[in-house]
Design a protein around this motif. Structure first.
Motif, PDB file in Angstrom:
ATOM      1  N   ALA A  34     -43.111  73.130  32.830  1.00  0.00           N
ATOM      2  CA  ALA A  34     -44.966  72.566  32.396  1.00  0.00           C
ATOM      3  C   ALA A  34     -45.490  73.418  33.536  1.00  0.00           C
ATOM      4  O   ALA A  34     -46.641  73.347  33.059  1.00  0.00           O
ATOM      5  CB  ALA A  34     -45.319  70.893  33.693  1.00  0.00           C
ATOM      6  N   HIS A  35     -44.979  73.807  34.170  1.00  0.00           N
ATOM      7  CA  HIS A  35     -45.898  75.123  34.947  1.00  0.00           C
ATOM      8  C   HIS A  35     -46.085  75.958  34.221  1.00  0.00           C
ATOM      9  O   HIS A  35     -47.383  76.615  34.749  1.00  0.00           O
ATOM     10  CB  HIS A  35     -45.106  75.615  36.343  1.00  0.00           C
ATOM     11  N   ARG A  36     -45.398  76.535  33.749  1.00  0.00           N
ATOM     12  CA  ARG A  36     -45.356  77.731  32.944  1.00  0.00           C
ATOM     13  C   ARG A  36     -46.402  77.605  31.658  1.00  0.00           C
ATOM     14  O   ARG A  36     -47.365  78.371  31.364  1.00  0.00           O
ATOM     15  CB  ARG A  36     -44.222  77.913  31.580  1.00  0.00           C
ATOM     16  N   LEU A  37     -46.397  76.272  31.197  1.00  0.00           N
ATOM     17  CA  LEU A  37     -47.580  76.186  30.132  1.00  0.00           C
ATOM     18  C   LEU A  37     -49.036  76.167  30.483  1.00  0.00           C
ATOM     19  O   LEU A  37     -49.783  76.544  30.094  1.00  0.00           O
ATOM     20  CB  LEU A  37     -47.095  74.678  29.284  1.00  0.00           C
ATOM     21  N   SER A  38     -48.961  75.292  31.989  1.00  0.00           N
ATOM     22  CA  SER A  38     -49.834  75.612  32.370  1.00  0.00           C
ATOM     23  C   SER A  38     -50.662  76.654  32.929  1.00  0.00           C
ATOM     24  O   SER A  38     -51.948  77.043  32.289  1.00  0.00           O
ATOM     25  CB  SER A  38     -50.253  74.467  34.302  1.00  0.00           C
ATOM     26  N   GLN A  39     -49.871  77.485  33.025  1.00  0.00           N
ATOM     27  CA  GLN A  39     -50.104  78.555  33.359  1.00  0.00           C
ATOM     28  C   GLN A  39     -51.066  80.032  32.463  1.00  0.00           C
ATOM     29  O   GLN A  39     -51.237  80.829  32.923  1.00  0.00           O
ATOM     30  CB  GLN A  39     -48.508  79.599  34.113  1.00  0.00           C
ATOM     31  N   GLU A  40     -50.339  79.572  31.100  1.00  0.00           N
ATOM     32  CA  GLU A  40     -51.140  79.900  29.762  1.00  0.00           C
ATOM     33  C   GLU A  40     -52.567  79.362  29.604  1.00  0.00           C
ATOM     34  O   GLU A  40     -53.397  80.520  28.961  1.00  0.00           O
ATOM     35  CB  GLU A  40     -50.185  79.017  28.182  1.00  0.00           C
ATOM     36  N   GLY A  41     -53.282  78.779  30.161  1.00  0.00           N
ATOM     37  CA  GLY A  41     -54.162  78.282  31.017  1.00  0.00           C
ATOM     38  C   GLY A  41     -55.107  77.948  29.168  1.00  0.00           C
ATOM     39  O   GLY A  41     -56.840  77.932  29.167  1.00  0.00           O
ATOM     40  N   HIS A  42     -54.379  77.526  28.160  1.00  0.00           N
ATOM     41  CA  HIS A  42     -55.184  77.466  26.779  1.00  0.00           C
ATOM     42  C   HIS A  42     -55.107  75.530  26.777  1.00  0.00           C
ATOM     43  O   HIS A  42     -55.102  75.397  25.181  1.00  0.00           O
ATOM     44  CB  HIS A  42     -54.242  77.880  26.400  1.00  0.00           C
ATOM     45  N   THR A  43     -54.897  74.602  27.804  1.00  0.00           N
ATOM     46  CA  THR A  43     -53.994  73.363  27.193  1.00  0.00           C
ATOM     47  C   THR A  43     -55.901  72.739  27.038  1.00  0.00           C
ATOM     48  O   THR A  43     -56.251  72.865  28.087  1.00  0.00           O
ATOM     49  CB  THR A  43     -52.994  72.914  28.134  1.00  0.00           C
ATOM     50  N   ARG A  44     -55.377  71.798  26.552  1.00  0.00           N
ATOM     51  CA  ARG A  44     -56.593  70.060  26.011  1.00  0.00           C
ATOM     52  C   ARG A  44     -56.234  69.735  26.663  1.00  0.00           C
ATOM     53  O   ARG A  44     -54.951  68.656  26.675  1.00  0.00           O
ATOM     54  CB  ARG A  44     -56.907  70.271  24.732  1.00  0.00           C
ATOM     55  N   GLY A  45     -56.753  69.100  27.647  1.00  0.00           N
ATOM     56  CA  GLY A  45     -56.612  67.865  29.127  1.00  0.00           C
ATOM     57  C   GLY A  45     -56.133  67.962  29.803  1.00  0.00           C
ATOM     58  O   GLY A  45     -54.981  69.548  30.176  1.00  0.00           O
ATOM     59  N   LYS A  46     -54.003  67.635  29.666  1.00  0.00           N
ATOM     60  CA  LYS A  46     -53.655  67.213  30.959  1.00  0.00           C
ATOM     61  C   LYS A  46     -51.914  67.758  30.702  1.00  0.00           C
ATOM     62  O   LYS A  46     -51.629  66.840  30.016  1.00  0.00           O
ATOM     63  CB  LYS A  46     -53.820  65.760  32.075  1.00  0.00           C
ATOM     64  N   ILE A  47     -51.390  67.925  30.986  1.00  0.00           N
ATOM     65  CA  ILE A  47     -49.907  68.302  31.729  1.00  0.00           C
ATOM     66  C   ILE A  47     -49.446  67.348  32.115  1.00  0.00           C
ATOM     67  O   ILE A  47     -50.413  67.851  33.646  1.00  0.00           O
ATOM     68  CB  ILE A  47     -49.501  69.669  31.582  1.00  0.00           C
ATOM     69  N   VAL A  48     -48.745  66.075  32.448  1.00  0.00           N
ATOM     70  CA  VAL A  48     -47.909  65.452  32.859  1.00  0.00           C
ATOM     71  C   VAL A  48     -46.366  65.864  32.869  1.00  0.00           C
ATOM     72  O   VAL A  48     -46.342  65.808  32.219  1.00  0.00           O
ATOM     73  CB  VAL A  48     -48.432  63.833  32.349  1.00  0.00           C
ATOM     74  N   VAL A  49     -45.971  65.265  34.360  1.00  0.00           N
ATOM     75  CA  VAL A  49     -44.745  65.256  34.288  1.00  0.00           C
ATOM     76  C   VAL A  49     -44.660  63.894  34.448  1.00  0.00           C
ATOM     77  O   VAL A  49     -45.348  63.512  35.151  1.00  0.00           O
ATOM     78  CB  VAL A  49     -44.452  65.865  35.658  1.00  0.00           C
ATOM     79  N   THR A  50     -42.950  63.523  34.150  1.00  0.00           N
ATOM     80  CA  THR A  50     -43.050  62.052  33.852  1.00  0.00           C
ATOM     81  C   THR A  50     -41.812  62.067  34.974  1.00  0.00           C
ATOM     82  O   THR A  50     -40.886  62.275  34.920  1.00  0.00           O
ATOM     83  CB  THR A  50     -42.919  61.329  32.934  1.00  0.00           C
ATOM     84  N   VAL A  51     -41.597  60.474  35.947  1.00  0.00           N
ATOM     85  CA  VAL A  51     -40.562  60.253  36.492  1.00  0.00           C
ATOM     86  C   VAL A  51     -39.613  59.307  36.164  1.00  0.00           C
ATOM     87  O   VAL A  51     -38.402  59.112  35.900  1.00  0.00           O
ATOM     88  CB  VAL A  51     -41.170  60.258  38.017  1.00  0.00           C
ATOM     89  N   GLY A  52     -40.688  58.373  35.355  1.00  0.00           N
ATOM     90  CA  GLY A  52     -40.274  57.342  34.996  1.00  0.00           C
ATOM     91  C   GLY A  52     -38.737  55.960  35.699  1.00  0.00           C
ATOM     92  O   GLY A  52     -39.385  56.315  36.577  1.00  0.00           O
ATOM     93  N   GLY A  53     -38.700  55.406  35.295  1.00  0.00           N
ATOM     94  CA  GLY A  53     -38.058  54.356  35.876  1.00  0.00           C
ATOM     95  C   GLY A  53     -38.333  52.818  36.141  1.00  0.00           C
ATOM     96  O   GLY A  53     -40.016  53.490  36.207  1.00  0.00           O
TER      97      GLY A  53
END
Length: 316
Positions: free
Chosen positions: A290-309
Protein backbone atom coordinates in the motif's frame (compact mmCIF):
# COMPACT_ATOMS: atom_id res chain seq x y z
CA UNK A 1 -2.00 -7.34 19.09
CA UNK A 2 -0.95 -7.65 15.46
CA UNK A 3 0.20 -4.63 13.52
CA UNK A 4 2.71 -2.92 11.26
CA UNK A 5 5.77 -1.08 12.54
CA UNK A 6 9.17 0.12 11.41
CA UNK A 7 12.30 0.02 13.62
CA UNK A 8 14.15 2.74 11.68
CA UNK A 9 13.65 5.15 8.81
CA UNK A 10 13.81 3.70 5.32
CA UNK A 11 11.90 2.41 2.32
CA UNK A 12 8.81 0.17 2.34
CA UNK A 13 11.03 -2.79 3.17
CA UNK A 14 11.44 -1.55 6.77
CA UNK A 15 7.73 -2.15 7.46
CA UNK A 16 7.29 -5.29 9.57
CA UNK A 17 4.10 -7.21 10.36
CA UNK A 18 3.96 -8.95 13.72
CA UNK A 19 3.13 -8.73 17.42
CA UNK A 20 3.10 -5.28 19.01
CA UNK A 21 2.66 -4.03 22.54
CA UNK A 22 -1.00 -3.56 23.48
CA UNK A 23 -1.86 0.15 23.80
CA UNK A 24 -2.62 1.68 27.19
CA UNK A 25 -5.80 3.76 27.37
CA UNK A 26 -5.29 7.19 28.94
CA UNK A 27 -8.06 9.14 30.70
CA UNK A 28 -8.89 11.22 27.60
CA UNK A 29 -8.53 8.39 25.09
CA UNK A 30 -10.69 5.57 23.81
CA UNK A 31 -9.48 2.18 22.69
CA UNK A 32 -10.59 1.63 19.10
CA UNK A 33 -10.75 -1.74 17.38
CA UNK A 34 -9.44 -0.77 13.95
CA UNK A 35 -11.46 -1.86 10.95
CA UNK A 36 -9.66 0.19 8.29
CA UNK A 37 -6.84 2.74 8.06
CA UNK A 38 -6.18 4.96 5.05
CA UNK A 39 -2.77 5.52 3.50
CA UNK A 40 -1.67 9.12 2.94
CA UNK A 41 1.49 10.53 1.32
CA UNK A 42 2.57 11.82 4.72
CA UNK A 43 2.84 8.19 5.89
CA UNK A 44 5.72 7.32 3.59
CA UNK A 45 7.28 10.74 4.14
CA UNK A 46 7.31 10.02 7.87
CA UNK A 47 8.69 6.54 7.25
CA UNK A 48 11.56 7.98 5.20
CA UNK A 49 12.39 10.56 7.87
CA UNK A 50 11.29 13.68 6.02
CA UNK A 51 9.36 14.94 9.06
CA UNK A 52 12.18 14.23 11.49
CA UNK A 53 12.99 17.96 11.87
CA UNK A 54 9.56 18.54 13.45
CA UNK A 55 8.39 15.17 14.82
CA UNK A 56 10.37 12.96 17.19
CA UNK A 57 10.21 9.26 16.33
CA UNK A 58 9.91 6.75 19.17
CA UNK A 59 10.88 3.48 17.53
CA UNK A 60 9.39 1.12 16.67
CA UNK A 61 6.89 3.40 14.95
CA UNK A 62 3.40 2.20 14.06
CA UNK A 63 2.47 4.21 10.93
CA UNK A 64 -0.90 5.67 10.03
CA UNK A 65 -3.01 8.62 11.18
CA UNK A 66 -6.41 7.81 9.61
CA UNK A 67 -8.75 5.27 11.18
CA UNK A 68 -12.27 3.93 11.22
CA UNK A 69 -13.36 1.39 13.77
CA UNK A 70 -15.37 0.57 16.86
CA UNK A 71 -14.87 1.82 20.41
CA UNK A 72 -13.93 -0.99 22.76
CA UNK A 73 -13.11 0.89 25.94
CA UNK A 74 -13.51 4.58 26.84
CA UNK A 75 -10.91 6.18 29.09
CA UNK A 76 -11.75 7.17 32.64
CA UNK A 77 -12.59 10.82 31.75
CA UNK A 78 -14.41 10.14 28.49
CA UNK A 79 -18.13 10.91 28.25
CA UNK A 80 -18.38 11.48 24.49
CA UNK A 81 -18.19 7.84 23.40
CA UNK A 82 -19.23 4.43 24.70
CA UNK A 83 -18.26 0.87 23.86
CA UNK A 84 -19.78 -0.14 20.54
CA UNK A 85 -19.76 3.33 18.97
CA UNK A 86 -18.47 3.45 15.40
CA UNK A 87 -15.92 6.23 14.99
CA UNK A 88 -13.49 7.84 12.58
CA UNK A 89 -10.36 9.73 13.51
CA UNK A 90 -7.31 11.68 12.44
CA UNK A 91 -5.20 10.21 15.24
CA UNK A 92 -2.12 12.41 15.12
CA UNK A 93 0.13 13.23 18.03
CA UNK A 94 3.18 15.49 17.89
CA UNK A 95 5.54 12.55 17.74
CA UNK A 96 5.67 9.33 15.74
CA UNK A 97 5.05 6.06 17.55
CA UNK A 98 1.42 5.04 18.14
CA UNK A 99 -0.28 4.93 14.74
CA UNK A 100 -3.35 3.25 13.29
CA UNK A 101 -1.90 0.37 11.27
CA UNK A 102 -2.70 -2.16 13.98
CA UNK A 103 -5.60 -4.10 15.43
CA UNK A 104 -6.11 -1.48 18.14
CA UNK A 105 -5.26 2.17 18.68
CA UNK A 106 -5.70 4.36 21.77
CA UNK A 107 -7.11 7.53 20.22
CA UNK A 108 -7.45 10.90 21.99
CA UNK A 109 -11.07 12.06 22.03
CA UNK A 110 -10.02 15.35 20.40
CA UNK A 111 -9.17 13.39 17.23
CA UNK A 112 -12.46 11.48 16.85
CA UNK A 113 -16.00 11.82 15.53
CA UNK A 114 -18.81 9.38 14.89
CA UNK A 115 -18.48 7.43 11.65
CA UNK A 116 -20.83 8.48 8.84
CA UNK A 117 -23.66 5.96 8.68
CA UNK A 118 -23.72 6.03 4.88
CA UNK A 119 -20.05 5.12 4.39
CA UNK A 120 -18.42 1.73 4.74
CA UNK A 121 -15.54 1.38 7.18
CA UNK A 122 -13.15 1.45 4.21
CA UNK A 123 -14.66 4.64 2.77
CA UNK A 124 -14.87 6.26 6.19
CA UNK A 125 -11.19 5.60 6.85
CA UNK A 126 -10.34 7.76 3.84
CA UNK A 127 -12.23 10.79 5.14
CA UNK A 128 -10.41 12.22 8.20
CA UNK A 129 -6.97 13.49 7.11
CA UNK A 130 -7.86 14.31 3.51
CA UNK A 131 -11.27 15.70 4.41
CA UNK A 132 -9.95 17.84 7.24
CA UNK A 133 -7.17 19.12 5.01
CA UNK A 134 -9.62 20.12 2.29
CA UNK A 135 -12.11 21.64 4.75
CA UNK A 136 -9.59 23.63 6.77
CA UNK A 137 -7.88 25.05 3.68
CA UNK A 138 -11.09 25.99 1.88
CA UNK A 139 -13.08 27.28 4.84
CA UNK A 140 -10.45 28.62 7.24
CA UNK A 141 -7.45 29.58 5.09
CA UNK A 142 -9.00 30.56 1.76
CA UNK A 143 -12.42 31.52 3.18
CA UNK A 144 -14.15 30.42 -0.02
CA UNK A 145 -17.54 32.05 -0.57
CA UNK A 146 -20.56 31.29 -2.70
CA UNK A 147 -20.18 32.43 -6.30
CA UNK A 148 -16.38 32.45 -6.31
CA UNK A 149 -14.24 30.41 -8.71
CA UNK A 150 -11.75 28.04 -7.09
CA UNK A 151 -8.89 26.20 -8.78
CA UNK A 152 -8.02 22.85 -7.16
CA UNK A 153 -4.83 21.13 -8.23
CA UNK A 154 -4.69 17.30 -8.47
CA UNK A 155 -8.48 17.24 -8.28
CA UNK A 156 -8.74 13.46 -8.62
CA UNK A 157 -6.42 12.70 -5.70
CA UNK A 158 -7.31 11.97 -2.10
CA UNK A 159 -7.34 15.58 -0.90
CA UNK A 160 -8.27 17.12 -4.24
CA UNK A 161 -11.35 14.98 -4.79
CA UNK A 162 -12.74 15.98 -1.40
CA UNK A 163 -11.78 19.63 -1.95
CA UNK A 164 -13.76 19.73 -5.19
CA UNK A 165 -16.86 18.41 -3.43
CA UNK A 166 -16.53 20.71 -0.42
CA UNK A 167 -15.94 23.80 -2.58
CA UNK A 168 -18.96 22.91 -4.69
CA UNK A 169 -21.03 22.46 -1.52
CA UNK A 170 -19.93 25.94 -0.44
CA UNK A 171 -21.46 27.27 -3.66
CA UNK A 172 -18.22 27.90 -5.55
CA UNK A 173 -17.47 27.17 -9.16
CA UNK A 174 -14.63 24.62 -9.17
CA UNK A 175 -11.96 24.12 -11.81
CA UNK A 176 -9.77 21.08 -11.19
CA UNK A 177 -6.50 19.97 -12.76
CA UNK A 178 -6.29 16.26 -13.55
CA UNK A 179 -5.01 13.80 -16.12
CA UNK A 180 -7.40 13.38 -19.02
CA UNK A 181 -8.29 9.84 -17.90
CA UNK A 182 -9.72 11.39 -14.72
CA UNK A 183 -11.73 14.19 -16.32
CA UNK A 184 -15.05 12.37 -16.18
CA UNK A 185 -14.40 11.53 -12.54
CA UNK A 186 -13.75 15.20 -11.71
CA UNK A 187 -17.04 16.10 -13.41
CA UNK A 188 -18.91 13.63 -11.19
CA UNK A 189 -17.47 15.46 -8.18
CA UNK A 190 -18.84 18.79 -9.36
CA UNK A 191 -15.71 20.22 -10.98
CA UNK A 192 -14.71 21.42 -14.43
CA UNK A 193 -11.57 19.48 -15.38
CA UNK A 194 -8.51 20.88 -17.14
CA UNK A 195 -5.37 18.98 -18.08
CA UNK A 196 -2.26 19.87 -16.11
CA UNK A 197 1.10 20.47 -17.73
CA UNK A 198 2.26 22.87 -20.43
CA UNK A 199 -0.43 25.34 -21.43
CA UNK A 200 -2.28 25.14 -18.11
CA UNK A 201 -2.42 28.92 -17.73
CA UNK A 202 -4.14 29.33 -21.11
CA UNK A 203 -6.60 26.52 -20.39
CA UNK A 204 -7.64 27.98 -17.04
CA UNK A 205 -7.84 31.50 -18.48
CA UNK A 206 -10.11 30.10 -21.17
CA UNK A 207 -12.56 29.09 -18.45
CA UNK A 208 -11.95 32.06 -16.14
CA UNK A 209 -10.65 35.01 -18.20
CA UNK A 210 -10.58 37.37 -15.20
CA UNK A 211 -8.71 34.85 -13.05
CA UNK A 212 -9.82 32.77 -10.07
CA UNK A 213 -10.56 33.99 -6.57
CA UNK A 214 -8.81 31.11 -4.81
CA UNK A 215 -6.25 28.40 -5.60
CA UNK A 216 -5.80 25.23 -3.54
CA UNK A 217 -2.32 23.88 -4.32
CA UNK A 218 -1.45 20.26 -3.55
CA UNK A 219 1.63 20.03 -5.80
CA UNK A 220 4.11 22.82 -5.02
CA UNK A 221 7.18 23.76 -7.03
CA UNK A 222 6.57 25.46 -10.36
CA UNK A 223 2.83 25.09 -9.85
CA UNK A 224 2.99 27.90 -7.29
CA UNK A 225 4.12 30.48 -9.85
CA UNK A 226 1.45 29.34 -12.31
CA UNK A 227 -1.17 29.50 -9.58
CA UNK A 228 -0.19 33.01 -8.51
CA UNK A 229 -0.43 34.19 -12.11
CA UNK A 230 -3.97 32.81 -12.37
CA UNK A 231 -5.32 34.74 -9.40
CA UNK A 232 -7.85 37.50 -9.87
CA UNK A 233 -7.12 40.81 -8.09
CA UNK A 234 -7.27 40.17 -4.32
CA UNK A 235 -7.25 36.42 -5.01
CA UNK A 236 -6.00 33.97 -2.36
CA UNK A 237 -3.50 31.13 -2.64
CA UNK A 238 -2.88 28.27 -0.20
CA UNK A 239 -0.62 25.23 -0.44
CA UNK A 240 -0.35 22.02 1.56
CA UNK A 241 2.71 20.91 -0.42
CA UNK A 242 5.25 23.73 -0.40
CA UNK A 243 6.02 26.40 2.24
CA UNK A 244 7.51 28.51 -0.57
CA UNK A 245 3.92 29.57 -1.20
CA UNK A 246 4.56 32.35 1.32
CA UNK A 247 6.86 33.97 -1.23
CA UNK A 248 3.85 34.36 -3.51
CA UNK A 249 1.74 35.97 -0.80
CA UNK A 250 -0.04 32.73 0.01
CA UNK A 251 -0.53 30.55 3.08
CA UNK A 252 1.13 27.25 3.89
CA UNK A 253 -1.30 24.90 5.65
CA UNK A 254 -0.79 21.74 7.71
CA UNK A 255 -3.91 19.91 8.79
CA UNK A 256 -4.68 19.59 12.49
CA UNK A 257 -7.03 17.25 14.37
CA UNK A 258 -10.35 18.95 15.08
CA UNK A 259 -13.31 16.98 16.38
CA UNK A 260 -15.86 19.64 15.40
CA UNK A 261 -14.58 19.88 11.82
CA UNK A 262 -14.58 16.08 11.60
CA UNK A 263 -18.17 15.92 12.85
CA UNK A 264 -19.15 18.39 10.15
CA UNK A 265 -17.51 16.25 7.46
CA UNK A 266 -19.33 13.18 8.76
CA UNK A 267 -22.62 15.06 8.51
CA UNK A 268 -21.85 16.15 4.94
CA UNK A 269 -21.21 12.53 4.01
CA UNK A 270 -24.53 11.43 5.54
CA UNK A 271 -26.29 14.25 3.67
CA UNK A 272 -24.90 12.91 0.38
CA UNK A 273 -22.73 15.99 -0.20
CA UNK A 274 -19.44 14.14 0.25
CA UNK A 275 -18.27 10.76 -1.01
CA UNK A 276 -14.95 8.94 -0.69
CA UNK A 277 -13.60 6.93 -3.60
CA UNK A 278 -11.49 3.96 -2.50
CA UNK A 279 -9.22 3.03 -5.37
CA UNK A 280 -7.73 -0.08 -3.75
CA UNK A 281 -7.61 -1.93 -0.45
CA UNK A 282 -4.83 -4.06 1.04
CA UNK A 283 -4.90 -6.38 4.07
CA UNK A 284 -2.87 -5.12 7.02
CA UNK A 285 -0.03 -7.55 6.44
CA UNK A 286 0.46 -6.03 2.96
CA UNK A 287 0.82 -2.46 4.18
CA UNK A 288 4.22 -2.18 2.46
CA UNK A 289 2.52 -2.69 -0.91
CA UNK A 290 0.00 0.00 0.00
CA UNK A 291 2.86 2.38 0.79
CA UNK A 292 4.55 1.58 -2.53
CA UNK A 293 1.37 2.34 -4.46
CA UNK A 294 0.85 5.59 -2.58
CA UNK A 295 4.41 6.65 -3.28
CA UNK A 296 3.83 6.31 -7.02
CA UNK A 297 1.52 9.30 -6.70
CA UNK A 298 -1.08 8.52 -9.35
CA UNK A 299 -3.96 7.14 -7.29
CA UNK A 300 -7.53 8.27 -7.83
CA UNK A 301 -9.10 8.83 -4.42
CA UNK A 302 -7.80 6.77 -1.51
CA UNK A 303 -5.75 3.67 -0.72
CA UNK A 304 -6.98 1.81 2.37
CA UNK A 305 -5.56 -0.91 4.61
CA UNK A 306 -8.18 -3.22 6.08
CA UNK A 307 -7.87 -4.94 9.43
CA UNK A 308 -11.20 -6.76 9.30
CA UNK A 309 -12.83 -9.01 11.83
CA UNK A 310 -15.60 -8.24 14.25
CA UNK A 311 -15.00 -5.95 17.24
CA UNK A 312 -13.66 -7.75 20.27
CA UNK A 313 -13.64 -6.87 23.95
CA UNK A 314 -10.05 -5.76 23.74
CA UNK A 315 -6.49 -6.91 23.18
CA UNK A 316 -5.65 -10.34 24.51
Amino acid sequence: MKGISYPRYGGPEVLEYGELRDPKVGPDQVLVRVRAAAVNPVDWKCREGHLDPVLDAVFPVIPGWDVSGVVVQPGAAVTEFAAGDEVIGYVREDFLSRGTFAEYVAAPVRTLARKPRTLSFEEAAGLPLAGLTAYQVLVKALEVRRGETVLVHAAAGGVGSLAVQIAAHLGARVIGTAGEHNHDYVRTLGGEPVAYGEGLTERVRGLAPEGVEAVFDTVGGDTLKTSANLLAPEGRLASIADPEVRGYGGRYCFVRPDAEDLRHLSELADQGALSVHVERTFPLERAADAHRLSQEGHTRGKIVVTVGGEPEEGPA
